[in-house]
Design a protein around this motif. Structure first.
Motif, PDB file in Angstrom:
ATOM      1  N   PRO A 137      14.220 -14.672 -13.404  1.00 56.76           N
ATOM      2  CA  PRO A 137      14.972 -14.063 -14.213  1.00 56.76           C
ATOM      3  C   PRO A 137      16.704 -13.929 -13.965  1.00 56.76           C
ATOM      4  CG  PRO A 137      13.626 -13.130 -11.921  1.00 56.76           C
ATOM      5  CD  PRO A 137      13.757 -14.551 -12.259  1.00 56.76           C
ATOM      6  N   GLU A 162       0.611 -18.129 -20.862  1.00 58.46           N
ATOM      7  CA  GLU A 162       1.973 -17.948 -20.064  1.00 58.46           C
ATOM      8  C   GLU A 162       1.588 -17.267 -19.280  1.00 58.46           C
ATOM      9  OE1 GLU A 162       0.077 -14.867 -22.499  1.00 58.46           O
ATOM     10  OE2 GLU A 162       0.831 -16.670 -23.000  1.00 58.46           O
ATOM     11  N   ARG A 163       1.876 -17.059 -18.373  1.00 54.27           N
ATOM     12  CA  ARG A 163       1.938 -16.165 -16.846  1.00 54.27           C
ATOM     13  C   ARG A 163       2.328 -16.052 -15.866  1.00 54.27           C
ATOM     14  NH1 ARG A 163      -1.102 -19.960 -11.985  1.00 54.27           N
ATOM     15  NH2 ARG A 163      -0.837 -18.506 -10.751  1.00 54.27           N
ATOM     16  N   VAL A 164       2.866 -14.236 -15.360  1.00 53.06           N
ATOM     17  CA  VAL A 164       3.829 -14.039 -14.198  1.00 53.06           C
ATOM     18  C   VAL A 164       3.570 -14.605 -13.312  1.00 53.06           C
ATOM     19  CG1 VAL A 164       4.709 -11.734 -13.745  1.00 53.06           C
ATOM     20  CG2 VAL A 164       4.283 -12.050 -16.282  1.00 53.06           C
ATOM     21  N   ARG A 168       7.881 -11.890 -11.433  1.00 56.33           N
ATOM     22  CA  ARG A 168       8.958 -11.281 -12.142  1.00 56.33           C
ATOM     23  C   ARG A 168       9.786 -12.882 -12.155  1.00 56.33           C
ATOM     24  NH1 ARG A 168      11.152 -11.528  -5.421  1.00 56.33           N
ATOM     25  NH2 ARG A 168      10.384 -13.299  -4.753  1.00 56.33           N
ATOM     26  N   LEU A 169       8.711 -14.146 -11.983  1.00 59.71           N
ATOM     27  CA  LEU A 169       8.534 -15.196 -12.391  1.00 59.71           C
ATOM     28  C   LEU A 169       8.137 -15.491 -13.558  1.00 59.71           C
ATOM     29  CD1 LEU A 169       8.549 -17.549  -9.346  1.00 59.71           C
ATOM     30  CD2 LEU A 169      10.735 -16.479 -10.305  1.00 59.71           C
ATOM     31  N   VAL A 170       8.318 -16.072 -14.760  1.00 56.12           N
ATOM     32  CA  VAL A 170       7.409 -16.423 -16.260  1.00 56.12           C
ATOM     33  C   VAL A 170       7.357 -17.844 -16.119  1.00 56.12           C
ATOM     34  CG1 VAL A 170       7.091 -15.653 -18.637  1.00 56.12           C
ATOM     35  CG2 VAL A 170       8.395 -14.462 -16.989  1.00 56.12           C
ATOM     36  N   LEU A 172       5.811 -20.509 -19.144  1.00 55.90           N
ATOM     37  CA  LEU A 172       5.812 -20.767 -20.126  1.00 55.90           C
ATOM     38  C   LEU A 172       5.182 -22.188 -20.786  1.00 55.90           C
ATOM     39  CD1 LEU A 172       8.978 -18.941 -21.961  1.00 55.90           C
ATOM     40  CD2 LEU A 172       6.290 -17.966 -21.200  1.00 55.90           C
TER      41      LEU A 172
END
Length: 180
Positions: A137, A162-164, A168-170, A172
């Protein structure tokens, strides 16, 4: 046929590094650490370009950190026209062959970590089965270095997952189409 996975850590605006950015852009957390460890635990052959190979070899060889030890254990192929054998990092060898033939063969999945120029080439050749972007981010418009997407052909991507992580991090996970 082997699966070829390309993993890249990037800011929201597509930079792989910044002038003053610490490792992991300063966002290392327990879920990211676990994801890295889980991914390194899987059978794989790591593909590196010269720059990423030299950087990670300096950090990993002789390190007592678990992830560094695992990377030292894993087989590594280095795509480079400038390095000369023998390579210092254990289980590493130069690869000067045809990447399409390597992928078409049998064996453990191929995984490219970082190595932006190599990943761009692999994407341009239509050899990447999964492009996984760990998006941090941050926008590094003024201090960003190593823009990943510059120079790539037009690509259509299909979102596979997709996963968090760490709230705060994604992550893809894309399946790239053929370059146009």
């Amino acid at each position: 046929m082997r699966e070829l996975i390309a993993d890249l850590f990037t800011t929201l605006d597509g930079h792989a590094a910044g002038e003053r950015s610490p490792a992991y852009f300063g966002y290392l957390g327990p879920e990211l650490e676990r994801w890295i460890g889980d991914e390194l635990a899987k059978p794989q052959v790591i593909l590196f370009g010269r720059v990423t190979y030299e950087l990670l070899a300096r950090i990993s060889e002789g390190s007592s950190e678990e992830g560094a030890r695992r990377m030292t254990e894993l087989p590594k192929l280095v795509v480079s026209g400038t390095l000369e054998p023998p390579l210092a990092w254990s289980n590493s060898e130069l690869f000067n062959g045809n990447l399409a033939d390597l992928k078409a063969g049998s064996g453990d999945p191929l995984r490219c970590m970082g190595s932006l120029s190599l990943v761009r080439s692999l994407l341009s050749l239509g050899l990447v089965d999964r492009l996984r972007l760990m998006v941090f981010p941050q926008v590094l418009g003024a201090t960003g270095r190593e823009p990943f997407f510059a120079g790539l052909p037009d690509l259509d991507l299909e979102l596979a997952d997709e996963r968090v992580l760490d709230g705060r991090l994604v992550l893809l996970d894309y399946r790239p189409g053929k370059p146009s």
